[in-house]
Write an enzyme that holds these catalytic residues in place. Sequence first.
Site, short mmCIF file in Angstrom:
data_model
loop_
_atom_site.label_atom_id
_atom_site.label_comp_id
_atom_site.label_asym_id
_atom_site.label_seq_id
_atom_site.Cartn_x
_atom_site.Cartn_y
_atom_site.Cartn_z
N LYS A 57 0.79 -1.24 0.00
CA LYS A 57 0.00 0.00 0.00
C LYS A 57 0.82 1.28 0.00
O LYS A 57 0.32 2.34 0.33
CB LYS A 57 -1.01 0.05 1.18
CG LYS A 57 -1.88 -1.15 1.37
CD LYS A 57 -2.41 -1.73 0.10
CE LYS A 57 -3.36 -0.85 -0.65
NZ LYS A 57 -3.68 -1.43 -1.99
N THR A 61 2.92 -1.00 -6.70
CA THR A 61 2.48 -1.37 -8.05
C THR A 61 2.81 -0.25 -9.03
O THR A 61 3.16 -0.52 -10.18
CB THR A 61 0.96 -1.66 -8.06
OG1 THR A 61 0.65 -2.44 -6.91
CG2 THR A 61 0.54 -2.40 -9.31
N LYS A 276 -6.05 0.49 -7.39
CA LYS A 276 -4.92 1.32 -6.97
C LYS A 276 -5.33 2.78 -7.12
O LYS A 276 -5.67 3.21 -8.23
CB LYS A 276 -3.68 1.05 -7.83
CG LYS A 276 -3.25 -0.38 -7.84
CD LYS A 276 -2.73 -0.85 -6.49
CE LYS A 276 -2.63 -2.37 -6.47
NZ LYS A 276 -2.21 -2.90 -5.19
N TYR A 280 -12.10 6.45 -1.12
CA TYR A 280 -12.74 6.13 0.16
C TYR A 280 -12.72 7.37 1.04
O TYR A 280 -11.92 8.29 0.80
CB TYR A 280 -12.07 4.93 0.85
CG TYR A 280 -10.54 4.91 0.83
CD1 TYR A 280 -9.80 5.69 1.71
CD2 TYR A 280 -9.85 4.11 -0.08
CE1 TYR A 280 -8.41 5.65 1.70
CE2 TYR A 280 -8.46 4.07 -0.10
CZ TYR A 280 -7.75 4.85 0.80
OH TYR A 280 -6.38 4.83 0.78
#
Length: 325
Positions: A57, A61, A276, A280
Amino acid sequence: LQTLRPIQLAHKYFELFPEQKDPLWQNPCDDRRHRDIWSRDKTCGHLPKFLVIGPQKTGTTALYLFLLMHPSIISNLPNPKTFEEVQFFNGNNYHKGIDWYMNFFPTPSNITADILFEKSANYFHSEDAPKRAASLIPKAKIITILIDPSDRAYSWYQHQRSHEDSTALKFNFYEVIASNDGAPSELKGLQKKCLIPGWYAVHIERWLKYFPSSQLLIIDGQQLRSDPATVMDGVQKFLSVSPHYNYSDALTFDPQKGFWCQLLDGGKIKCLGKSKGRKYPPMDQESRTFLSNYYRDHNVELSKLLHRLGQPLPSWLRQELQKLR
Ligand code: A3P
C-alpha cells in the site's frame, strides 16, 4: 564401515541436527563445488538483481509499472496459479527450492545490460526474507517505499474491505486499530497485519543486518505519487541502469484518475486499475490521533535511522516529529 539407507540416513541426520531442517539456499554458482555438480542446462542468470520489498500500500504497483517501462529492466513472469507476486523469500514457497524460484525469470536477451527484478510487497516486514535473500542474492539491491504508516494502515484496511474480508467488513477502522487484548482473535489477527508493517525502523534494521546500506534505497512514497519522474531518475542512478530513460516524457498526470500514468504511443494513457488509488472517505480524527501515538516511538527510531544513513526525512515524518515538541 556401515551406513543407513539414504532416507533413513536423512532422518538420522535431521534428528542429530534439527536446526538444519530449515534450508538456507545459496547461489550454486558462487561455490565451485556446487557449480561442478550443477546441471549443464541450468544457469544462475535467472536470479533478480534487485528486489522491491514493499511494504504493501505504499505505491509498490506504481513503481513496478514505471520500472517495466524501462527498456533494460525486466520483471519476473507472473505466478501462473495466482497471477500475483512470487513471494518466495517470505513464506512456504521458499521450501519449493531455487529451481522453482528461478523458473519465474526469463532468460535476459542482453545478459550484461538487462536487469531482472522481483516485487513482493510482503518481504518488507518478513522475519525470514532478509536472511534468505542475502544468502541467495547477496549483491542484490533492495528498494523500499515509505509513506506515513497511519495512511498505510488505513489504505490496507480499505484494501481488505474491498476484498470482502469478513472481519474488515464487520469492524470499523478504529475498532480494528484500537482493539485490546480481550478482543476476538480474528480482530486481533487483522489488527496485527494492519499495524505491524508500519514499524518501519524495526523492519529496515533487519534488512540492514544482512545488506549494506549502499544496497538499500528508501523511496518517499509521497514523492513517488506527486513527482514520479524525479523518483525514477534516482532509481535509475541507484541501479546504475542504462540507457537513461526519460520518465518526464513517458508519464502524464491523469486528472480523472488523480495519479500519474503511462503515456502510450498515439497519446493513449495507461493508468493502474481501480484497485490502486481507491476512492474512500478520509480517516476519522480519532483514528488519526490514535495512530499518531501508536507509531510515535517507531517514527522517532526511523528518523534516527535515516539520519544515520544520511537520508532526508520525508515530510510526513517531519510533521509527526513536530507534534512531539
Ligand atoms: P490507495 O488505493 O489506498 O490510494 P500498492 O501498489 O503498494 O498496493 O499501493 C497502492 C497505493 O499506491 C494506492 O493506495 C495509491 O495511493 C498509491 N499510488 C502511488 N502512485 C500511484 C499511481 N501512479 N497510480 C495509482 N496509485 C498510486
